[in-house]
Design an enzyme around this catalytic site. Sequence first.
Site, PDB file in Angstrom:
ATOM      1  N   ASP A   1      -6.873  -2.039  -5.835  1.00  0.00           N
ATOM      2  CA  ASP A   1      -7.659  -1.031  -5.116  1.00  0.00           C
ATOM      3  C   ASP A   1      -7.202   0.376  -5.487  1.00  0.00           C
ATOM      4  O   ASP A   1      -6.877   1.203  -4.622  1.00  0.00           O
ATOM      5  CB  ASP A   1      -7.568  -1.250  -3.600  1.00  0.00           C
ATOM      6  CG  ASP A   1      -7.968  -2.655  -3.185  1.00  0.00           C
ATOM      7  OD1 ASP A   1      -8.700  -3.318  -3.940  1.00  0.00           O
ATOM      8  OD2 ASP A   1      -7.533  -3.111  -2.104  1.00  0.00           O
TER       9      ASP A   1
ATOM     10  N   GLN B   1      -0.464   0.031  -5.710  1.00  0.00           N
ATOM     11  CA  GLN B   1      -1.537  -0.385  -4.808  1.00  0.00           C
ATOM     12  C   GLN B   1      -2.013   0.797  -3.979  1.00  0.00           C
ATOM     13  O   GLN B   1      -1.217   1.525  -3.389  1.00  0.00           O
ATOM     14  CB  GLN B   1      -1.051  -1.501  -3.880  1.00  0.00           C
ATOM     15  CG  GLN B   1      -2.146  -2.040  -2.963  1.00  0.00           C
ATOM     16  CD  GLN B   1      -1.721  -3.270  -2.182  1.00  0.00           C
ATOM     17  OE1 GLN B   1      -0.677  -3.849  -2.444  1.00  0.00           O
ATOM     18  NE2 GLN B   1      -2.533  -3.677  -1.231  1.00  0.00           N
ATOM     19  N   ASP B   2      -3.359   0.986  -3.953  1.00  0.00           N
ATOM     20  CA  ASP B   2      -3.974   2.054  -3.154  1.00  0.00           C
ATOM     21  C   ASP B   2      -3.514   3.442  -3.594  1.00  0.00           C
ATOM     22  O   ASP B   2      -3.047   4.253  -2.791  1.00  0.00           O
ATOM     23  CB  ASP B   2      -3.674   1.866  -1.666  1.00  0.00           C
ATOM     24  CG  ASP B   2      -4.365   0.653  -1.069  1.00  0.00           C
ATOM     25  OD1 ASP B   2      -5.066  -0.060  -1.812  1.00  0.00           O
ATOM     26  OD2 ASP B   2      -4.202   0.406   0.136  1.00  0.00           O
TER      27      ASP B   2
ATOM     28  N   GLN C   1       0.836  -1.199   0.000  1.00  0.00           N
ATOM     29  CA  GLN C   1       0.000   0.000   0.000  1.00  0.00           C
ATOM     30  C   GLN C   1       0.875   1.255   0.000  1.00  0.00           C
ATOM     31  O   GLN C   1       1.775   1.392   0.835  1.00  0.00           O
ATOM     32  CB  GLN C   1      -0.904   0.012   1.238  1.00  0.00           C
ATOM     33  CG  GLN C   1      -1.899  -1.125   1.283  1.00  0.00           C
ATOM     34  CD  GLN C   1      -1.398  -2.321   2.068  1.00  0.00           C
ATOM     35  OE1 GLN C   1      -0.191  -2.599   2.082  1.00  0.00           O
ATOM     36  NE2 GLN C   1      -2.307  -3.032   2.727  1.00  0.00           N
TER      37      GLN C   1
ATOM     38  N   ARG D   1     -14.109  -4.556  -5.463  1.00  0.00           N
ATOM     39  CA  ARG D   1     -14.339  -5.605  -4.468  1.00  0.00           C
ATOM     40  C   ARG D   1     -14.784  -4.945  -3.173  1.00  0.00           C
ATOM     41  O   ARG D   1     -14.392  -3.806  -2.864  1.00  0.00           O
ATOM     42  CB  ARG D   1     -13.086  -6.451  -4.248  1.00  0.00           C
ATOM     43  CG  ARG D   1     -11.851  -5.690  -3.780  1.00  0.00           C
ATOM     44  CD  ARG D   1     -10.702  -6.647  -3.502  1.00  0.00           C
ATOM     45  NE  ARG D   1      -9.499  -5.954  -3.056  1.00  0.00           N
ATOM     46  CZ  ARG D   1      -8.484  -6.564  -2.448  1.00  0.00           C
ATOM     47  NH1 ARG D   1      -8.534  -7.870  -2.219  1.00  0.00           N
ATOM     48  NH2 ARG D   1      -7.416  -5.882  -2.070  1.00  0.00           N
TER      49      ARG D   1
END
Length: 535
Positions: A373, A351-352, A329, A441
């Site tokens: 994400d 990520q993120d 993240q 998700r």
Amino acid sequence: MASLNLVFFSLILFTSIACTLSESQEYDEEAPPDDISKWCDGVPHPKACKYFMARTPGVFEPKEKADFRRMLVEVALDRAMAAQGHLWMWGQKCETHSERAAWADCIRLYSHTIIQLNYTLYGLTSNSSFTDFDAQTWLSSSLTNLETCMSGSQDMNVTSFIWPHVAYNVSDLISNGLAVNEGLIEEFINSTSLNTTKYPSWVSHDERKLLQVSRKLAASRAAFVVAKDGSSPYRTVQSAIDAAARSRIRGRKVIHVRRGVYRENIYVGPYNNDIMLVGDGMRYTIVTSSRSARSGYTTYSSATAGIDGLRFMARDITFQNAAGAQMGQAVALRSSSDLSVFYRCAFLGYQDTLFVHSQRQFYKMCYIFGTIDIIFGNAAVVFQNCMIYARLPVFGQANVITAQGRVDPNQNTGIVMHGCRIMADHDLSRKIRTVQTYLGRPWQRYSRTIIMRSYMGPLVNPAGWMPWKSSGFLSTLYYAEYGNFGPGARLHRRVRWPGYHIITRPNAVSQFSVERFIAGRKWLPATGVPFSPGV
């Protein structure tokens, strides 16, 4: 604001830090008067309501639902301040980096919850322009802050160290306030005030003119200029933000960030309102850093740019987290700014990438790059005419465009994409047959994401949506698609979850328009940013 401070400090004096009932403890038999008990029976957490109402001096019978709502906010604020006070003292016991990192996040997040509950209470008692929609936004954000504190503790594997000392039943009490306020919000949603282009009282005539001009002209009128070559007093973006906070300028404080790569983390604090960053274009003005989970940061604190001040604006600038796909993240930008706008900005990460943490946000003609994400959080946010590019992830990983984090069914939050394009970046385009990419998700139980009138490239998995590990959230989430097109928008192989919806009528998604979902007609005209109010 003086009245707000008076409310805040009077309640601080009222707070007793000694009362430390945790979420896991049983409530005793003492109960409030029968009239209060009847009101408490109608909320999601009646035991918490009755327990703390019985211990609140001066409790009286509410005459109407609005009185009861105010009492719930007062009790939640009291408990939040008690929890933060205990957390400050508990900080002396931090021994490891992980404990200190999670503790620092929770201190900041509980402070923000206290601020937002104060805004709500001040609005309920003293602010004539306050609306029930405002209350739902700020209560939603207050609850999101507590969940983020918990998530950070989980990230650092110190939940047992942090959470028992800050729980204080605040989540239950805020959830009760959300439920009561939900019954009052329809009047605002259906009112004619949503259909006005009147500027808010905090936007002056000169400011409206400034915000509607071109980027170059806006930059030329900036009160603060940032330049790496030393040609202005500010060489870093943060130094200009700090100067703006100290200035006596009323209204919008425009900061022109000249072209260059600024390697720094920036932060706009909760009382540093009306900041506007103007870059020289996404290709030319870049703010970048490389904090990540793998380098010892929580997801929340990894952000290259963290924004908390009200009514933040950015245009023609790039925010990047350069940590790389292997570092877990790593947030490029986190926004918790209410009524914030991002226009022609880019967000680069893996990520993120983009943490739409909380409150009302609007993104127009932005570029967003990432892997897992890519866009996540629990704001009420609309992306309009934005370009979302999935990149090549770590071997064996799948890409996920969204992970929405609604934890309470009464939070007025969700991710809405309108007229966007979801495509593969150049490094992924050659491998879309071997790398799976999903639209979203469910990060939390009531996750809500709506994608409408958007283009989906061939990278999108035919199932469309991905469960969260062994998630049991498939019946409580709300995912919807309406009027999308492109090779990835075919619906015949989509998931068959109870919470997934294929919508064919525009009136069925009208609640997720800019006009209704974030009350955009009420405040976006003042920004000068173009937007489409309907679907």
